[in-house]
Design an enzyme around this catalytic site. Structure first.
Site, PDB file in Angstrom:
ATOM      1  N   GLY A  12      40.280   4.425  26.295  1.00 36.65           N
ATOM      2  CA  GLY A  12      38.821   4.348  26.178  1.00 36.65           C
ATOM      3  C   GLY A  12      38.179   3.773  27.417  1.00 36.65           C
ATOM      4  N   ASN A  90      42.327  -0.614  24.572  1.00 35.31           N
ATOM      5  CA  ASN A  90      40.906  -0.987  24.559  1.00 35.31           C
ATOM      6  C   ASN A  90      40.076  -0.098  23.630  1.00 35.31           C
ATOM      7  OD1 ASN A  90      38.242  -1.995  25.943  1.00 35.31           O
ATOM      8  ND2 ASN A  90      38.220   0.239  26.184  1.00 35.31           N
ATOM      9  N   SER A 142      38.520  -8.913  19.304  1.00 40.02           N
ATOM     10  CA  SER A 142      37.097  -9.282  19.252  1.00 40.02           C
ATOM     11  C   SER A 142      36.942 -10.656  18.608  1.00 40.02           C
ATOM     12  CB  SER A 142      36.334  -8.271  18.394  1.00 40.02           C
ATOM     13  OG  SER A 142      35.022  -8.734  18.145  1.00 40.02           O
ATOM     14  N   TYR A 155      36.167  -3.539  10.543  1.00 38.13           N
ATOM     15  CA  TYR A 155      36.374  -3.874  11.966  1.00 38.13           C
ATOM     16  C   TYR A 155      37.025  -5.262  12.117  1.00 38.13           C
ATOM     17  CZ  TYR A 155      34.913  -4.512  16.905  1.00 38.13           C
ATOM     18  OH  TYR A 155      34.858  -4.745  18.267  1.00 38.13           O
ATOM     19  N   ALA A 158      40.676  -5.010  11.245  1.00 41.68           N
ATOM     20  CA  ALA A 158      41.443  -4.355  12.320  1.00 41.68           C
ATOM     21  C   ALA A 158      41.619  -5.304  13.506  1.00 41.68           C
ATOM     22  CB  ALA A 158      40.747  -3.073  12.765  1.00 41.68           C
ATOM     23  N   LYS A 159      40.543  -5.981  13.885  1.00 44.75           N
ATOM     24  CA  LYS A 159      40.617  -6.818  15.086  1.00 44.75           C
ATOM     25  C   LYS A 159      41.488  -8.053  14.863  1.00 44.75           C
ATOM     26  CE  LYS A 159      38.339  -4.341  18.015  1.00 44.75           C
ATOM     27  NZ  LYS A 159      39.098  -3.687  19.087  1.00 44.75           N
TER      28      LYS A 159
HETATM   29  P1  NAP Z   1      32.043   1.506  23.874  1.00 46.83           P
HETATM   30  O1  NAP Z   1      31.169   1.411  25.078  1.00 46.83           O
HETATM   31  O2  NAP Z   1      31.528   2.115  22.613  1.00 46.83           O
HETATM   32  O3  NAP Z   1      33.382   2.245  24.310  1.00 46.83           O
HETATM   33  C1  NAP Z   1      34.370   2.543  23.384  1.00 46.83           C
HETATM   34  C2  NAP Z   1      35.422   3.343  24.090  1.00 46.83           C
HETATM   35  O4  NAP Z   1      36.449   3.644  23.151  1.00 46.83           O
HETATM   36  C3  NAP Z   1      34.873   4.662  24.617  1.00 46.83           C
HETATM   37  O5  NAP Z   1      35.347   4.821  25.935  1.00 46.83           O
HETATM   38  C4  NAP Z   1      35.496   5.701  23.699  1.00 46.83           C
HETATM   39  O6  NAP Z   1      35.851   6.907  24.356  1.00 46.83           O
HETATM   40  C5  NAP Z   1      36.776   5.005  23.280  1.00 46.83           C
HETATM   41  N1  NAP Z   1      37.281   5.540  22.039  1.00 46.83           N
HETATM   42  C6  NAP Z   1      36.755   5.431  20.799  1.00 46.83           C
HETATM   43  N2  NAP Z   1      37.517   6.077  19.911  1.00 46.83           N
HETATM   44  C7  NAP Z   1      38.559   6.606  20.613  1.00 46.83           C
HETATM   45  C8  NAP Z   1      39.706   7.382  20.263  1.00 46.83           C
HETATM   46  N3  NAP Z   1      39.932   7.749  19.003  1.00 46.83           N
HETATM   47  N4  NAP Z   1      40.559   7.744  21.238  1.00 46.83           N
HETATM   48  C9  NAP Z   1      40.338   7.382  22.534  1.00 46.83           C
HETATM   49  N5  NAP Z   1      39.282   6.654  22.923  1.00 46.83           N
HETATM   50  C10 NAP Z   1      38.400   6.271  21.968  1.00 46.83           C
HETATM   51  O7  NAP Z   1      32.569   0.088  23.431  1.00 46.83           O
HETATM   52  P2  NAP Z   1      33.023  -1.206  24.246  1.00 46.83           P
HETATM   53  O8  NAP Z   1      32.063  -2.259  23.915  1.00 46.83           O
HETATM   54  O9  NAP Z   1      33.312  -0.889  25.653  1.00 46.83           O
HETATM   55  O10 NAP Z   1      34.382  -1.519  23.451  1.00 46.83           O
HETATM   56  C11 NAP Z   1      35.657  -1.548  24.054  1.00 46.83           C
HETATM   57  C12 NAP Z   1      36.571  -2.411  23.207  1.00 46.83           C
HETATM   58  O11 NAP Z   1      36.075  -3.748  23.191  1.00 46.83           O
HETATM   59  C13 NAP Z   1      36.657  -1.977  21.753  1.00 46.83           C
HETATM   60  O12 NAP Z   1      37.970  -2.136  21.282  1.00 46.83           O
HETATM   61  C14 NAP Z   1      35.728  -2.949  21.055  1.00 46.83           C
HETATM   62  O13 NAP Z   1      36.080  -3.117  19.705  1.00 46.83           O
HETATM   63  C15 NAP Z   1      35.959  -4.194  21.863  1.00 46.83           C
HETATM   64  N6  NAP Z   1      34.889  -5.185  21.780  1.00 46.83           N
HETATM   65  C16 NAP Z   1      33.604  -4.876  22.100  1.00 46.83           C
HETATM   66  C17 NAP Z   1      32.615  -5.843  21.976  1.00 46.83           C
HETATM   67  C18 NAP Z   1      31.157  -5.577  22.295  1.00 46.83           C
HETATM   68  O14 NAP Z   1      30.308  -6.402  21.911  1.00 46.83           O
HETATM   69  N7  NAP Z   1      30.815  -4.508  23.000  1.00 46.83           N
HETATM   70  C19 NAP Z   1      32.948  -7.132  21.556  1.00 46.83           C
HETATM   71  C20 NAP Z   1      34.275  -7.430  21.258  1.00 46.83           C
HETATM   72  C21 NAP Z   1      35.240  -6.452  21.379  1.00 46.83           C
HETATM   73  P3  NAP Z   1      34.901   8.224  24.390  1.00 46.83           P
HETATM   74  O15 NAP Z   1      33.527   7.749  24.784  1.00 46.83           O
HETATM   75  O16 NAP Z   1      35.556   9.090  25.404  1.00 46.83           O
HETATM   76  O17 NAP Z   1      34.934   8.811  23.008  1.00 46.83           O
END
Ligand code: NAP
Length: 247
Positions: A12, A90, A142, A155, A158-159
């Site tokens: 991702g 990720n 997370s 979520y 899972a986390k």
């Molecule tokens: P994001 O901008 O929504 O990006 C999510 C990424 O995951 C995208 O690149 C998406 O790819 C990819 N993805 C989703 N489903 C997928 C699948 N089935 N196979 C392959 N790729 C997949 O979110 P983010 O905030 O960067 O999140 C990244 C990680 O950080 C996640 O695990 C999230 O739970 C964690 N996180 C985020 C936050 C927050 O506040 N943003 C806080 C704590 C933890 P495509 O776009 O190509 O589909």
């Protein structure tokens, strides 16, 4: 913290936190596999950004929940750069709903991507990490996995599941000299927060001692350390990067 000639697969990583991690590792001289599911254009932009900073990168489409597609991603990695030294799990999704309204489909979808994807990628790259000179497994969890969050029973489950997985794999990898760690970001300014209403974001920020959301660079900097050989003696840990949310 040179990553010269280390090959890193980041799931991702076309956008958001994954993209930030990919660019930081690319700048350190890593060979980077940019994995995407739907963001094809952004994945190619990420490859170009890394190449223009002097690094090497390749894009690989794979839904991490689909084992055959992850096998294909491994082939792309092996053809482009050889064996993988660092895997960053990720890729993640949310499907928020108050628990009594949550469908089984919403529960399963979040488990399939966040935990099933981690299972598939870790198992298929396990031998690479084991055989690497100080291989690294880094799972992006997370703060919600620690604290829970209204409307996120799927979520949060899972986390927090990632914590037990990481500690177990850390034990299993240790004899080979490789490590496994988790990073638990706080609320980070990416598309994942795009649907959160502004007044809710304001309340969240009010509860963060450092009084701001995380930027992707805040998370990427910690992953860069864990991916490097500077973190040789750190394993089985959960590193919070949340602006002091649990103080
Ligand atoms: P994001 O901008 O929504 O990006 C999510 C990424 O995951 C995208 O690149 C998406 O790819 C990819 N993805 C989703 N489903 C997928 C699948 N089935 N196979 C392959 N790729 C997949 O979110 P983010 O905030 O960067 O999140 C990244 C990680 O950080 C996640 O695990 C999230 O739970 C964690 N996180 C985020 C936050 C927050 O506040 N943003 C806080 C704590 C933890 P495509 O776009 O190509 O589909």
């Amino acid at each position: 913290m040179s990553m010269d000639d280390r090959t890193c697969v980041i799931t991702g990583s076309a956008k958001g936190i994954g993209r930030g991690i990919a660019e930081y590792l690319g700048e350190e001289g890593a060979n980077v596999v940019i994995n995407y599911r739907s963001s094809e254009g952004a994945a190619h932009e990420a490859v170009e950004a890394i190449e223009s900073s002097g690094g090497s990168a390749v894009a690989a489409r794979a839904d991490v929940a689909d084992r055959a597609e992850v096998e294909h991603m491994r082939e792309v990695c092996h053809e482009a750069f050889g064996s993988c030294d660092v895997l960053v799990n990720n890729a993640g999704i949310t499907a928020d709903k108050q628990f009594t309204e949550m469908s089984r489909e919403e529960w399963d979808r979040v488990m399939d991507v966040n935990l099933g994807g981690m299972f598939n990628c870790t198992q298929l790259f396990y031998d690479d990490i084991w055989n690497a000179d100080e291989g690294r497994l880094i799972n992006i969890s997370s703060v919600v996995g620690k604290q829970g969050n209204f409307g996120q029973a799927n979520y949060a489950t899972a986390k927090s599941g990632m914590f037990g997985f990481t500690r177990t794999i850390a034990l299993e990898l240790a004899k080979g000299g490789s490590t496994a760690n988790c990073v638990a970001p706080g609320f980070t300014a990416t598309d994942m927060l795009a649907s959160v209403p502004e007044e809710v974001l304001d309340r969240i920020i009010a509860g963060i001692p450092l009084e701001r959301l995380a930027e992707v660079e805040d998370i990427a900097a910690v992953v860069r350390f864990l991916a490097s050989k500077d973190s040789s003696y750190v394993t089985g840990e959960v590193i919070d990067v949340n602006g002091g949310m649990d103080l």
